[in-house]
Design a protein around this motif. Structure first.
Motif, PDB file in Angstrom:
ATOM      1  N   ASP A  23     -44.050  39.892  65.667  1.00  0.00           N
ATOM      2  CA  ASP A  23     -43.250  40.865  66.403  1.00  0.00           C
ATOM      3  C   ASP A  23     -43.633  40.898  67.871  1.00  0.00           C
ATOM      4  O   ASP A  23     -42.794  41.044  68.741  1.00  0.00           O
ATOM      5  CB  ASP A  23     -43.402  42.259  65.797  1.00  0.00           C
ATOM      6  CG  ASP A  23     -42.684  42.378  64.460  1.00  0.00           C
ATOM      7  OD1 ASP A  23     -41.827  41.517  64.171  1.00  0.00           O
ATOM      8  OD2 ASP A  23     -42.978  43.318  63.712  1.00  0.00           O
ATOM      9  N   LYS A  27     -40.767  40.389  71.308  1.00  0.00           N
ATOM     10  CA  LYS A  27     -40.323  41.676  71.843  1.00  0.00           C
ATOM     11  C   LYS A  27     -39.142  41.440  72.772  1.00  0.00           C
ATOM     12  O   LYS A  27     -39.123  40.490  73.536  1.00  0.00           O
ATOM     13  CB  LYS A  27     -41.459  42.366  72.593  1.00  0.00           C
ATOM     14  CG  LYS A  27     -42.499  42.938  71.670  1.00  0.00           C
ATOM     15  CD  LYS A  27     -43.508  43.752  72.428  1.00  0.00           C
ATOM     16  CE  LYS A  27     -44.499  44.348  71.448  1.00  0.00           C
ATOM     17  NZ  LYS A  27     -45.540  45.087  72.119  1.00  0.00           N
ATOM     18  N   VAL A  28     -38.158  42.283  72.680  1.00  0.00           N
ATOM     19  CA  VAL A  28     -36.980  42.159  73.527  1.00  0.00           C
ATOM     20  C   VAL A  28     -37.118  43.090  74.718  1.00  0.00           C
ATOM     21  O   VAL A  28     -37.792  44.113  74.618  1.00  0.00           O
ATOM     22  CB  VAL A  28     -35.692  42.465  72.720  1.00  0.00           C
ATOM     23  CG1 VAL A  28     -35.446  41.388  71.691  1.00  0.00           C
ATOM     24  CG2 VAL A  28     -35.731  43.822  72.058  1.00  0.00           C
ATOM     25  N   PRO A  29     -36.493  42.767  75.823  1.00  0.00           N
ATOM     26  CA  PRO A  29     -35.707  41.562  76.069  1.00  0.00           C
ATOM     27  C   PRO A  29     -36.602  40.364  76.401  1.00  0.00           C
ATOM     28  O   PRO A  29     -37.734  40.526  76.835  1.00  0.00           O
ATOM     29  CB  PRO A  29     -34.858  41.944  77.270  1.00  0.00           C
ATOM     30  CG  PRO A  29     -35.702  42.910  78.035  1.00  0.00           C
ATOM     31  CD  PRO A  29     -36.489  43.672  76.994  1.00  0.00           C
ATOM     32  N   ILE A  65     -31.363  40.552  73.875  1.00  0.00           N
ATOM     33  CA  ILE A  65     -31.516  41.987  74.059  1.00  0.00           C
ATOM     34  C   ILE A  65     -31.750  42.749  72.750  1.00  0.00           C
ATOM     35  O   ILE A  65     -32.125  43.916  72.773  1.00  0.00           O
ATOM     36  CB  ILE A  65     -30.320  42.585  74.836  1.00  0.00           C
ATOM     37  CG1 ILE A  65     -28.992  42.259  74.157  1.00  0.00           C
ATOM     38  CG2 ILE A  65     -30.324  42.081  76.263  1.00  0.00           C
ATOM     39  CD1 ILE A  65     -27.774  42.863  74.840  1.00  0.00           C
ATOM     40  N   ARG A  66     -31.541  42.061  71.615  1.00  0.00           N
ATOM     41  CA  ARG A  66     -31.757  42.717  70.322  1.00  0.00           C
ATOM     42  C   ARG A  66     -31.918  41.643  69.255  1.00  0.00           C
ATOM     43  O   ARG A  66     -31.345  40.564  69.369  1.00  0.00           O
ATOM     44  CB  ARG A  66     -30.573  43.609  69.995  1.00  0.00           C
ATOM     45  CG  ARG A  66     -30.775  44.490  68.799  1.00  0.00           C
ATOM     46  CD  ARG A  66     -29.678  45.532  68.693  1.00  0.00           C
ATOM     47  NE  ARG A  66     -29.618  46.036  67.341  1.00  0.00           N
ATOM     48  CZ  ARG A  66     -28.545  46.560  66.787  1.00  0.00           C
ATOM     49  NH1 ARG A  66     -27.436  46.669  67.484  1.00  0.00           N
ATOM     50  NH2 ARG A  66     -28.560  46.990  65.564  1.00  0.00           N
ATOM     51  N   ARG A  67     -32.692  41.961  68.230  1.00  0.00           N
ATOM     52  CA  ARG A  67     -32.909  41.053  67.106  1.00  0.00           C
ATOM     53  C   ARG A  67     -32.503  41.758  65.824  1.00  0.00           C
ATOM     54  O   ARG A  67     -32.802  42.926  65.648  1.00  0.00           O
ATOM     55  CB  ARG A  67     -34.383  40.662  67.019  1.00  0.00           C
ATOM     56  CG  ARG A  67     -34.915  39.979  68.242  1.00  0.00           C
ATOM     57  CD  ARG A  67     -36.421  39.797  68.211  1.00  0.00           C
ATOM     58  NE  ARG A  67     -36.760  38.885  67.142  1.00  0.00           N
ATOM     59  CZ  ARG A  67     -37.703  39.110  66.232  1.00  0.00           C
ATOM     60  NH1 ARG A  67     -38.410  40.203  66.271  1.00  0.00           N
ATOM     61  NH2 ARG A  67     -37.958  38.231  65.293  1.00  0.00           N
ATOM     62  N   GLU A  68     -31.835  41.032  64.949  1.00  0.00           N
ATOM     63  CA  GLU A  68     -31.493  41.562  63.629  1.00  0.00           C
ATOM     64  C   GLU A  68     -31.522  40.409  62.639  1.00  0.00           C
ATOM     65  O   GLU A  68     -30.568  39.623  62.575  1.00  0.00           O
ATOM     66  CB  GLU A  68     -30.124  42.237  63.646  1.00  0.00           C
ATOM     67  CG  GLU A  68     -29.877  43.053  62.401  1.00  0.00           C
ATOM     68  CD  GLU A  68     -28.654  43.948  62.522  1.00  0.00           C
ATOM     69  OE1 GLU A  68     -27.835  43.902  61.594  1.00  0.00           O
ATOM     70  OE2 GLU A  68     -28.545  44.675  63.522  1.00  0.00           O
ATOM     71  N   ARG A  72     -29.425  37.113  66.969  1.00  0.00           N
ATOM     72  CA  ARG A  72     -29.886  37.630  68.253  1.00  0.00           C
ATOM     73  C   ARG A  72     -28.683  38.130  69.039  1.00  0.00           C
ATOM     74  O   ARG A  72     -27.679  37.415  69.158  1.00  0.00           O
ATOM     75  CB  ARG A  72     -30.593  36.541  69.078  1.00  0.00           C
ATOM     76  CG  ARG A  72     -31.780  35.886  68.375  1.00  0.00           C
ATOM     77  CD  ARG A  72     -32.918  36.865  68.173  1.00  0.00           C
ATOM     78  NE  ARG A  72     -34.055  36.257  67.518  1.00  0.00           N
ATOM     79  CZ  ARG A  72     -34.303  36.321  66.210  1.00  0.00           C
ATOM     80  NH1 ARG A  72     -33.479  36.982  65.399  1.00  0.00           N
ATOM     81  NH2 ARG A  72     -35.373  35.754  65.702  1.00  0.00           N
ATOM     82  N   GLN A  73     -28.792  39.345  69.558  1.00  0.00           N
ATOM     83  CA  GLN A  73     -27.755  39.823  70.458  1.00  0.00           C
ATOM     84  C   GLN A  73     -28.127  39.288  71.840  1.00  0.00           C
ATOM     85  O   GLN A  73     -29.248  39.486  72.315  1.00  0.00           O
ATOM     86  CB  GLN A  73     -27.664  41.332  70.480  1.00  0.00           C
ATOM     87  CG  GLN A  73     -26.473  41.809  71.309  1.00  0.00           C
ATOM     88  CD  GLN A  73     -26.322  43.314  71.298  1.00  0.00           C
ATOM     89  OE1 GLN A  73     -27.300  44.048  71.197  1.00  0.00           O
ATOM     90  NE2 GLN A  73     -25.095  43.778  71.404  1.00  0.00           N
ATOM     91  N   LYS A  81     -21.704  40.206  76.166  1.00  0.00           N
ATOM     92  CA  LYS A  81     -22.695  40.401  75.113  1.00  0.00           C
ATOM     93  C   LYS A  81     -22.089  40.099  73.753  1.00  0.00           C
ATOM     94  O   LYS A  81     -20.909  40.370  73.519  1.00  0.00           O
ATOM     95  CB  LYS A  81     -23.217  41.833  75.130  1.00  0.00           C
ATOM     96  CG  LYS A  81     -23.977  42.168  76.393  1.00  0.00           C
ATOM     97  CD  LYS A  81     -24.408  43.616  76.413  1.00  0.00           C
ATOM     98  CE  LYS A  81     -25.071  43.923  77.751  1.00  0.00           C
ATOM     99  NZ  LYS A  81     -25.355  45.341  77.896  1.00  0.00           N
ATOM    100  N   TRP A  83     -23.367  38.215  69.527  1.00  0.00           N
ATOM    101  CA  TRP A  83     -24.403  37.815  68.588  1.00  0.00           C
ATOM    102  C   TRP A  83     -24.368  36.314  68.341  1.00  0.00           C
ATOM    103  O   TRP A  83     -23.297  35.723  68.215  1.00  0.00           O
ATOM    104  CB  TRP A  83     -24.220  38.554  67.276  1.00  0.00           C
ATOM    105  CG  TRP A  83     -24.485  40.025  67.408  1.00  0.00           C
ATOM    106  CD1 TRP A  83     -23.586  40.983  67.802  1.00  0.00           C
ATOM    107  CD2 TRP A  83     -25.722  40.689  67.198  1.00  0.00           C
ATOM    108  NE1 TRP A  83     -24.203  42.206  67.829  1.00  0.00           N
ATOM    109  CE2 TRP A  83     -25.518  42.059  67.459  1.00  0.00           C
ATOM    110  CE3 TRP A  83     -26.986  40.272  66.800  1.00  0.00           C
ATOM    111  CZ2 TRP A  83     -26.522  42.999  67.333  1.00  0.00           C
ATOM    112  CZ3 TRP A  83     -27.982  41.212  66.667  1.00  0.00           C
ATOM    113  CH2 TRP A  83     -27.753  42.562  66.935  1.00  0.00           C
TER     114      TRP A  83
END
Length: 157
Positions: A23, A27-29, A65-68, A72-73, A81, A83
């Motif tokens: 993790d 880390k984002v961003p 800018i985001r992880r799921e 990745r976003q 923006k 995914w």
């Protein structure tokens, strides 16, 4: 029996420590680049979501800018923006020339060093080290230094 319990305890500690390191690395961003000739950006984090954009620019820099999960976003240089699958992205840093006019590429990290080329906005290249407002920049083997403020993808995300 004590040895067996000690080994299980050690394995449990190792298992707890590993996700924390992963993790911290993501880390984002953070900056990434498109790592394939064709990459789809979707409106949501899954293959069932509509494709919003199709990118055909190898090494195009993007901001994560985001992880799921494996998605990745991203934000692209135009500010759009969406995914994208992590498999389509690389941690290799790249940048794109921005601005209204030609940008000078110099032999060294100084405006007083010999100018090698002029590059136009939209040129994508691999990003080297940045120091003192200048970044190493390699576009198709043409290597030199470009002002950091003329590049999207340099500096902090």
């Amino acid at each position: 029996m004590k040895r067996h319990a000690w080994i299980l305890h050690l394995l449990a500690l190792c298992a707890l420590a590993a996700p924390a390191r992963a993790d911290d690395d993501d880390k984002v961003p953070y900056w990434a680049s498109i790592d394939t000739d064709v990459a789809n950006m979707r409106v949501g984090p899954g293959n069932t979501y509509k494709i919003e954009w199709v990118y055909r620019r190898l090494h195009l820099p993007v901001k994560i800018i985001r992880r799921e999960g494996p998605w990745r976003q991203i934000e692209d240089p135009a500010g759009d923006k969406g995914w994208m699958r992590d498999l389509l992205l690389s941690r290799q840093r790249s940048a794109i020339v921005i601005g209204d006019g030609l940008v000078e590429m110099h032999a060294e990290a100084s405006g007083s060093s010999p100018m090698l080329w002029r590059v136009e906005p939209g040129v994508v290249g691999l990003l080297g080290e940045c120091d003192g407002g200048w970044c190493g920049f390699d576009t198709d083997g043409h290597k030199g230094f470009v002002r950091e403020d003329a590049l999207w993808g340099a500096g902090e995300p």
